[in-house]
Design a protein around this motif. Structure first.
Motif, short mmCIF file in Angstrom:
data_model
loop_
_atom_site.label_atom_id
_atom_site.label_comp_id
_atom_site.label_asym_id
_atom_site.label_seq_id
_atom_site.Cartn_x
_atom_site.Cartn_y
_atom_site.Cartn_z
N THR A 458 0.84 -1.20 0.00
CA THR A 458 0.00 0.00 0.00
C THR A 458 0.88 1.25 0.00
O THR A 458 2.08 1.18 0.29
CB THR A 458 -0.91 0.04 1.24
N LEU A 459 0.25 2.38 -0.28
CA LEU A 459 0.92 3.67 -0.22
C LEU A 459 0.74 4.28 1.16
O LEU A 459 -0.27 4.03 1.83
CB LEU A 459 0.36 4.61 -1.28
N LEU A 460 1.70 5.07 1.59
CA LEU A 460 1.63 5.73 2.88
C LEU A 460 1.08 7.14 2.72
O LEU A 460 1.46 7.86 1.81
CB LEU A 460 3.01 5.79 3.54
N ARG A 470 6.53 11.93 5.60
CA ARG A 470 6.64 12.34 4.20
C ARG A 470 7.83 11.66 3.54
O ARG A 470 7.78 11.28 2.38
CB ARG A 470 6.78 13.87 4.09
N HIS A 471 8.91 11.54 4.30
CA HIS A 471 10.07 10.80 3.79
C HIS A 471 9.66 9.40 3.38
O HIS A 471 9.89 8.96 2.24
CB HIS A 471 11.16 10.70 4.87
N ASP A 472 9.04 8.69 4.29
CA ASP A 472 8.66 7.30 4.03
C ASP A 472 7.64 7.20 2.91
O ASP A 472 7.71 6.29 2.07
CB ASP A 472 8.09 6.67 5.31
N LEU A 525 17.22 13.79 -2.06
CA LEU A 525 17.40 14.66 -0.90
C LEU A 525 16.79 14.03 0.35
O LEU A 525 17.40 14.02 1.42
CB LEU A 525 16.76 16.02 -1.17
N PHE A 526 15.58 13.48 0.21
CA PHE A 526 14.91 12.88 1.35
C PHE A 526 15.66 11.65 1.86
O PHE A 526 15.65 11.37 3.06
CB PHE A 526 13.48 12.49 0.98
#
Length: 728
Positions: A458-460, A470-472, A525-526
């Motif tokens: 799934t998407l986070l 947001r990173h993940d 960057l993340f």
């Protein structure tokens, strides 16, 4: 009868810890001590020890509970008496002193050489602590303290002889002597034993009630239901009277006979399961946990405060107050309380925090740091909380939450239109799939077909405030990019009009070269800042480690900038490869004549708190020499690591400075984590929860590792007048 506290295991140890003159050690005779019983094998030792005259001085046993009957019998029959030529101390200008003739006139009177005053041996041994109607009057001279006003001696002695409590003590003493002489059971002892058994039974009834409350608090379960009044066993099946009462019934059904007897036989107003009693016990448990934490904080010495605010379901502004300190060379950040905020100004918030620190019993002098977010009411240099607290505690340094600083820096960099649009599109696509089980199932099918080795299904969701999520979320999106693109293209032909329209728009968006390039740039960057973002939210990180993490990330980013052509070429090849998999190519964007964007990178200089000590310079020289011979690989990397391998006695000033450095806050993540607990505790169905109940339940939930002594909770609960006796 007397205050007692067992400190020795046997009468043998008690009597044989004496000095060469036969005197007992002073530490063994105190107003908080109980003389323990002697075993059979020690009775011969006891008999020989009692021959020591000084041990039979009644003054040694004022406010001391004596449980050895033979010893009490000997004190009553053969107390120490001064000899005929004894020199009594003289007091006052009139040179008055104790008269030997008084001893023969009043049979109960004795003189204490230890206390240098007169005592009633019978009342010392048999009187209660409190006397009078309602037992609200403390005993005084001749009982709990020596009598020394010799000018009023005869009058006071006569009054004491006629006092009701003295007459009651005489009756008890006579019964005791008869029992010891004839070995008949003592009625008063039997009554006391029955009373003690009754109290133990009453306390046992409270145990399952308290354990159930603690269980509900630990599991964040609502205690109350729609209607939790009335007899607990008369509840109808269609009435939800809450988890607390249901769990009590479950315990009874599981075989708790003590609880069953209590709930069935107790009067309606003495069952101790009402909402008011629940609130009281929850508050006691919370206060107990707070006391344990405050004790640790006081032992640590220095501490910093972490505070953050949020609005609960009842639209009440709640401040979460946490404390950062060192325990056993480990940094701890512990939640202390929720505080309702009614004055959100900097001065009002500062007053609330200082008041709470004083209320908890913490010393403001040991406050070395403050950690808040960047809101003006908190961080303002003129009227903010940190400024107002600095006016009271000048050495309490304010440290802006490093996690918030990183989020602000990343947020600022994401204002570039392409990056901003990319992140916004990812958030929209995530919501698009999460809203529909059908869309999610199609996505899972493509993930299984195209990326069978991945464990992601799934998407986070992108959190608006927690940038680590947001990173993940972005890293997950990049990993699943190919299944997402194929799923959107299939959904373009879906029979549902809304689904097909949104899928077509989103498909065109994510297959554009601008989006994919922005995705890969942002992901790069993340990926660099992800570990930093997570590290800043850890508890066991100090300010020096934080700065080292930031410097490492800055160096990596600067390295990428210095080799920007090479780095972008690698990235461009990856983008071309990905777009080819979805039958797209990199297209040159439309150009305009002029485009001006200026990004200013601001760097602020940190302030360092350095107390001055007279011996610090010399101590530093020795400190430097200490580490010269240590290889670089074995040098500690942080302040907390250094504290673990140094001696506080040899380097007291450096230890103090390193403790302050380790205690200074890095982020307010611990305070923010408690907001999740707040949302679970004070929900839509529990929005009328009182503040004491809320804080108590939060402490039970957050501090699960702190064990609660049920007996101590009952002791605290029994301090208030109750209809049932719980006091041993």
């Amino acid at each position: 009868m007397k205050r007692s506290m067992s400190t020795q295991s046997s009468i043998f140890n008690f009597f044989h810890k004496k000095n060469n003159q036969g005197e007992l050690d002073s530490e063994l005779i105190s107003t908080e001590e109980e003389i323990p019983c002697a075993s059979t094998t020690e009775k011969s030792v006891l008999e020989s020890t009692l021959e020591i005259p000084k041990l039979r001085d009644v003054g040694r046993y004022v406010n001391v509970r004596i449980t050895e009957d033979k010893f009490k019998y000997d004190l009553l029959k053969n107390p120490w008496l001064p000899s005929s030529n004894y020199n009594f101390p003289v007091v006052s200008k009139r040179k008055l002193k104790f008269q030997m003739s008084w001893l023969s006139r009043f049979s109960w009177l004795v003189y204490s050489e230890k206390l240098e005053g007169a005592l009633c041996k019978i009342c010392v041994l048999f009187s209660n602590e409190c006397i009078g109607k309602g037992s609200n009057q403390k005993v005084g001279a001749l009982v709990s303290k020596p009598f020394i006003k010799w000018k009023d001696a005869l009058e006071c002695f006569k009054l004491h002889s006629n006092a009701d409590y003295h007459k009651l003590s005489v009756i008890r003493a006579d019964e005791f002597l008869k029992m010891m002489d004839s070995k008949k059971p003592d009625i008063s002892i039997a009554i006391d034993s029955a009373y003690k058994n009754l109290v133990l039974e009453n306390r046992a009834k409270l145990v399952p009630i308290i354990e159930t409350i603690i269980f509900c608090g630990r599991q964040e379960m609502a205690l109350r239901g729609d209607n939790d009044s009335g007899h607990i066993f008369s509840n109808s099946d269609d009435n939800n009277d809450g988890n607390f009462r249901s769990l009590l019934r479950f315990r009874v059904q599981s075989g708790d006979l003590t609880l069953k007897a209590h709930l069935e036989n107790s009067a309606a107003n003495a069952v101790y399961i009402s909402p008011l009693i629940q609130n009281e016990l929850i508050h006691i448990c919370g206060t107990y946990i707070q006391t344990q934490l405050v004790t640790k904080i006081k032992q640590a010495g220095f501490f910093s405060i972490l505070a953050d605010e949020t609005c609960d379901i009842s639209r009440i502004e709640q401040m979460s107050l946490c404390v950062r300190y060192i325990e056993d060379c480990r940094i701890r950040e512990d939640f202390l309380t929720f505080i309702p905020i009614y004055d959100a100004s900097g001065k009002g918030l500062a007053h609330t925090i200082i008041h709470e620190i004083d209320k908890l019993g913490l010393k403001k002098e040991n406050l070395v740091g403050q950690g808040y977010d960047g809101a003006s009411s908190m961080s303002g240099i003129y009227n903010g909380v940190q400024k107002n607290i600095c006016n009271i505690v000048p050495h309490a340094l304010y440290v802006h939450c490093a996690a918030h600083s990183l989020n602000l820096a990343i947020s600022k960099s994401c204002n570039i239109p392409e990056i901003r649009n990319c992140i916004g599109s990812i958030s929209t696509i995530t919501s698009f799939f999460r809203k529909s089980p059908i869309r999610s199932d199609i996505l899972k099918k493509f993930i299984k077909d195209l990326i069978p080795d991945t464990r992601q299904q799934t998407l986070l969701k992108m959190c608006e405030t927690r940038w680590v999520e947001r990173h993940d979320s972005l890293l997950r999106f990049k990993e699943l990019y190919l299944p997402i693109a194929n799923t959107l293209r299939e959904l373009e032909h879906h029979h549902n009009l809304e689904t097909s329209q949104h899928a077509f728009q989103l498909s065109k968006t994510i297959t554009s070269s601008s989006f994919v390039i922005s995705l890969y740039v942002t992901e790069k960057l993340f990926a660099i800042t992800l570990s930093l973002c997570k590290s800043l939210q850890k508890i066991n990180v100090d300010l020096s480690e934080c700065c080292a993490y930031v410097n490492n990330c800055v160096q990596v980013i600067n390295s990428i900038r210095e080799n920007s052509d090479e780095e972008f070429h690698k990235l461009f090849l990856e983008v071309e490869n990905v777009l080819s998999l979805v039958d797209e190519t990199v297209k040159t964007p439309r150009l305009v004549r002029q485009s001006i964007y200026r990004n200013n990178i601001l760097a602020d200089s940190p302030e360092h708190f350095l107390p001055t000590y007279d011996t610090l310079e010399s101590e530093l020289k020795v400190w430097i020499e200490k580490w010269k011979s240590v290889p670089d690989k074995k040098l500690p990397k942080s302040a907390i690591d250094t504290l673990d391998v140094m001696s506080k006695d040899l380097y007291p000033n450096i230890w103090c400075l390193l403790s302050i450095l380790a205690t200074l806050p890095v982020s307010t993540s611990s305070a923010e984590r408690t907001f999740s607990t707040l949302r679970r505790l004070k929900s839509y169905l529990r929005n009328s929860c009182s503040e004491n109940r809320l804080t108590g339940l939060a402490l039970l939930s957050v501090h699960r590792s702190i064990s609660i002594d049920i007996e101590e909770i009952i002791n605290i609960f029994s301090r208030m007048p109750r209809k049932v006796d719980f006091v041993l």
